[in-house]
Design a protein around this motif. Structure first.
Motif, PDB file in Angstrom:
ATOM      1  N   LEU A  67       0.611  -1.122   0.175  1.00 19.90           N
ATOM      2  CA  LEU A  67      -0.119   0.054   0.217  1.00 19.90           C
ATOM      3  C   LEU A  67       1.107   1.140   0.121  1.00 19.90           C
ATOM      4  O   LEU A  67       0.720   2.512  -0.738  1.00 19.90           O
ATOM      5  CB  LEU A  67      -0.869   0.620   0.847  1.00 19.90           C
ATOM      6  CG  LEU A  67      -1.859   1.601   1.619  1.00 19.90           C
ATOM      7  CD1 LEU A  67      -2.917   1.309   0.527  1.00 19.90           C
ATOM      8  CD2 LEU A  67      -2.443   0.974   2.260  1.00 19.90           C
ATOM      9  N   LEU A  75      -9.537   3.835   0.606  1.00 19.21           N
ATOM     10  CA  LEU A  75      -9.429   2.343   0.548  1.00 19.21           C
ATOM     11  C   LEU A  75     -10.876   1.986  -0.162  1.00 19.21           C
ATOM     12  O   LEU A  75     -11.747   2.322   0.646  1.00 19.21           O
ATOM     13  CB  LEU A  75      -9.085   1.022   1.159  1.00 19.21           C
ATOM     14  CG  LEU A  75      -7.143   1.813   1.657  1.00 19.21           C
ATOM     15  CD1 LEU A  75      -6.677   0.605   2.563  1.00 19.21           C
ATOM     16  CD2 LEU A  75      -6.862   2.057   0.555  1.00 19.21           C
ATOM     17  N   GLU A  97     -13.159  -0.854   1.834  1.00 15.92           N
ATOM     18  CA  GLU A  97     -13.941  -0.270   2.711  1.00 15.92           C
ATOM     19  C   GLU A  97     -14.998   0.858   2.482  1.00 15.92           C
ATOM     20  O   GLU A  97     -14.736   1.501   2.610  1.00 15.92           O
ATOM     21  CB  GLU A  97     -12.594   0.565   3.953  1.00 15.92           C
ATOM     22  CG  GLU A  97     -11.819  -0.531   4.163  1.00 15.92           C
ATOM     23  CD  GLU A  97     -11.639  -1.285   5.695  1.00 15.92           C
ATOM     24  OE1 GLU A  97     -12.725  -0.897   6.483  1.00 15.92           O
ATOM     25  OE2 GLU A  97     -10.832  -1.888   5.848  1.00 15.92           O
ATOM     26  N   TYR A 140      -5.092  -5.944  10.397  1.00 17.94           N
ATOM     27  CA  TYR A 140      -5.108  -4.603   9.488  1.00 17.94           C
ATOM     28  C   TYR A 140      -3.775  -3.863  10.484  1.00 17.94           C
ATOM     29  O   TYR A 140      -2.964  -4.312  11.200  1.00 17.94           O
ATOM     30  CB  TYR A 140      -6.306  -4.147  11.135  1.00 17.94           C
ATOM     31  CG  TYR A 140      -7.766  -4.354  10.660  1.00 17.94           C
ATOM     32  CD1 TYR A 140      -7.783  -3.991   9.466  1.00 17.94           C
ATOM     33  CD2 TYR A 140      -8.600  -5.186  11.421  1.00 17.94           C
ATOM     34  CE1 TYR A 140      -9.327  -4.995   8.641  1.00 17.94           C
ATOM     35  CE2 TYR A 140      -9.728  -5.472  11.191  1.00 17.94           C
ATOM     36  CZ  TYR A 140      -9.893  -5.516   9.706  1.00 17.94           C
ATOM     37  OH  TYR A 140     -11.430  -5.807   9.025  1.00 17.94           O
ATOM     38  N   GLY A 141      -4.355  -2.622   9.511  1.00 21.99           N
ATOM     39  CA  GLY A 141      -2.335  -1.239  10.638  1.00 21.99           C
ATOM     40  C   GLY A 141      -3.793  -1.516  11.994  1.00 21.99           C
ATOM     41  O   GLY A 141      -4.379  -0.870  12.363  1.00 21.99           O
ATOM     42  N   GLU A 146       1.510  -2.127  11.951  1.00 24.33           N
ATOM     43  CA  GLU A 146       0.997  -2.983  10.136  1.00 24.33           C
ATOM     44  C   GLU A 146       0.829  -4.620  11.380  1.00 24.33           C
ATOM     45  O   GLU A 146       2.068  -4.711  10.950  1.00 24.33           O
ATOM     46  CB  GLU A 146       1.908  -2.713   9.626  1.00 24.33           C
ATOM     47  CG  GLU A 146       0.780  -3.448   8.328  1.00 24.33           C
ATOM     48  CD  GLU A 146      -0.814  -2.958   8.046  1.00 24.33           C
ATOM     49  OE1 GLU A 146      -0.467  -1.733   7.960  1.00 24.33           O
ATOM     50  OE2 GLU A 146      -1.145  -2.967   7.206  1.00 24.33           O
ATOM     51  N   PRO A 176      -9.122   1.943   9.664  1.00 26.43           N
ATOM     52  CA  PRO A 176     -10.036   1.547   8.571  1.00 26.43           C
ATOM     53  C   PRO A 176      -9.631   2.217   6.874  1.00 26.43           C
ATOM     54  O   PRO A 176     -10.709   2.096   6.631  1.00 26.43           O
ATOM     55  CB  PRO A 176     -11.380   1.610   9.067  1.00 26.43           C
ATOM     56  CG  PRO A 176     -11.406   3.521   9.680  1.00 26.43           C
ATOM     57  CD  PRO A 176     -10.115   3.584   9.794  1.00 26.43           C
ATOM     58  N   GLY A 177      -8.643   2.909   6.623  1.00 28.78           N
ATOM     59  CA  GLY A 177      -8.499   2.607   5.032  1.00 28.78           C
ATOM     60  C   GLY A 177      -9.077   4.075   4.801  1.00 28.78           C
ATOM     61  O   GLY A 177      -9.145   4.454   3.353  1.00 28.78           O
ATOM     62  N   TYR A 234      -7.485   8.243   5.207  1.00 27.46           N
ATOM     63  CA  TYR A 234      -6.081   8.995   6.341  1.00 27.46           C
ATOM     64  C   TYR A 234      -6.037  10.195   4.560  1.00 27.46           C
ATOM     65  O   TYR A 234      -6.425   9.651   4.422  1.00 27.46           O
ATOM     66  CB  TYR A 234      -5.165   8.357   5.120  1.00 27.46           C
ATOM     67  CG  TYR A 234      -4.671   6.206   5.354  1.00 27.46           C
ATOM     68  CD1 TYR A 234      -3.828   6.107   6.403  1.00 27.46           C
ATOM     69  CD2 TYR A 234      -5.710   5.747   4.698  1.00 27.46           C
ATOM     70  CE1 TYR A 234      -3.618   4.680   6.379  1.00 27.46           C
ATOM     71  CE2 TYR A 234      -4.959   4.791   4.952  1.00 27.46           C
ATOM     72  CZ  TYR A 234      -4.912   4.114   5.535  1.00 27.46           C
ATOM     73  OH  TYR A 234      -4.298   2.796   5.765  1.00 27.46           O
ATOM     74  N   GLN A 281       5.437  -0.383   3.214  1.00 26.13           N
ATOM     75  CA  GLN A 281       3.881   0.105   3.692  1.00 26.13           C
ATOM     76  C   GLN A 281       3.827   1.398   4.445  1.00 26.13           C
ATOM     77  O   GLN A 281       4.379   1.739   4.987  1.00 26.13           O
ATOM     78  CB  GLN A 281       3.988  -0.706   5.629  1.00 26.13           C
ATOM     79  CG  GLN A 281       3.767  -2.383   5.796  1.00 26.13           C
ATOM     80  CD  GLN A 281       2.635  -3.005   4.678  1.00 26.13           C
ATOM     81  OE1 GLN A 281       0.749  -2.630   4.537  1.00 26.13           O
ATOM     82  NE2 GLN A 281       2.336  -4.537   4.795  1.00 26.13           N
ATOM     83  N   THR A 284       1.752   2.312   6.796  1.00 29.27           N
ATOM     84  CA  THR A 284       1.449   2.264   8.576  1.00 29.27           C
ATOM     85  C   THR A 284       3.537   2.556   8.607  1.00 29.27           C
ATOM     86  O   THR A 284       2.949   3.453   9.439  1.00 29.27           O
ATOM     87  CB  THR A 284       1.206   1.397   8.941  1.00 29.27           C
ATOM     88  OG1 THR A 284      -0.170   0.973   8.225  1.00 29.27           O
ATOM     89  CG2 THR A 284       1.323   1.142   9.955  1.00 29.27           C
TER      90      THR A 284
END
Ligand code: G1P
Length: 289
Positions: free
Chosen positions: A111, A131, A134, A171-172, A191, A205-206, A208, A230, A232
């Motif tokens: 990602l 994302l 989600e 998840y992160g 992460e 939850p995607g 940012y 990543q 994250t």
């Protein structure tokens, strides 16, 4: 501190969608529909409603249907017009000429790498990342609530939602500091922590809002969990240097990257629809008793 407006949003859409095979063999996973709208359209509408102006897709091979979806459909529009049918369901999808912007992620390196592929288009300003697997339902929508929070505190603001403790390894995860209403200071990020080692059950939850400096960190192409670059890990390096908050959304989240979550989203949104809701409710009741 001047707080620059969020004008651009990056949508990583290069993923293969192996969890939804065979549906996604020849079709982008972002085109999977919840009721009658593809996942990507929910995410793009969320961004546009939040005041974002430029849509940036990080795409890859085999994703042409996404580009067509946001373009003119000449045959469809001509035929519908000739038949006197309303074009309202498709009219708003088409973006301004020159938009969306498409950049390619040639290889699935993570990602962080996908977001980094948009660096030239993002330039030197804060930006959003959404994302599309989600799916978020709420009024105002998730990104609109986040933009409002960002306009107060600036810096980096990422979604922060509680999940069941047994799911934290997917998840992160945020290590939380002080909490003030919907905002939580982010003390650290990890992460996909190994089972039993998560610092909390607050997941990312995607959604940012990030400062452009994250791109300079991603330049290094360091790999993390799963051998991937990543996002994250790159974000974690901004903590302490820039304001960094988690934002807890007042609304509902459906993880449509997962078959169960995808079916739940379809059921929930179908039940809420005035046109099909009553029939779906009657069927579901009869079926489950
Ligand atoms: C990605 C992110 C992760 C985030 C998740 C949300 O993971 O890396 O931090 O919590 O999306 O869905 P992925 O689902 O791509 O493995």
């Amino acid at each position: 501190m001047t707080i620059k407006p969020i004008r651009k949003a990056v949508f990583p859409v290069a993923g293969l969608g192996t969890r939804f095979l065979p549906a996604t063999k020849a079709m982008p996973k972002e085109m999977l529909t919840v009721v009658d709208k593809p996942l990507i359209q929910y995410a793009v509408e969320e961004a546009l409603e939040a005041g974002i102006e430029q849509i940036i897709f990080v795409t890859g091979r085999g994703k042409g249907a996404l580009e067509d979806h946001f373009d003119i459909s000449f045959e469809l529009e001509t035929t519908m017009r000739a038949r006197g049918k309303s074009l309202s369901v498709i009219e708003n999808i088409r973006q301004q000429p020159g938009s969306p912007v498409y950049v390619r992620q040639q290889e699935p390196l993570g990602l962080g790498h996908a977001v980094w592929c948009a660096r030239e288009i993002v330039g030197d300003e804060p930006f959003a990342v959404l994302l599309p697997d989600e799916l978020m339902v709420g009024t105002p929508n998730f990104m609109a609530q986040m933009v409002a929070a960002y306009n107060e505190v600036g810096g980096n603001v990422i979604g922060a939602l509680e999940v069941a403790p047994e799911d934290t390894d997917k998840y992160g995860i945020i290590s939380p500091g002080a909490r003030d209403g919907a905002l939580t200071e982010v003390a650290a990020l990890v992460e996909k922590p190994a089972k039993g080692s998560a610092p909390s059950n607050l997941m990312i939850p995607g959604r940012y809002i990030l400062q452009p400096e994250v791109m300079r960190i991603l330049d290094a192409k360091e790999t993390g969990a799963g051998g991937e670059i990543q996002l994250t890990d790159a974000m974690a390096k901004l903590i302490g240097k820039q304001p960094f908050h988690g934002f807890t959304f007042n609304g509902e989240r459906f993880d449509c990257g997962d078959k169960t979550g995808f079916i739940m989203a379809n059921l929930a949104l179908a039940l809420d629809r005035a046109d099909i809701g009553p029939a779906v409710r009657a069927f579901a009741k009869a079926r489950v008793g």
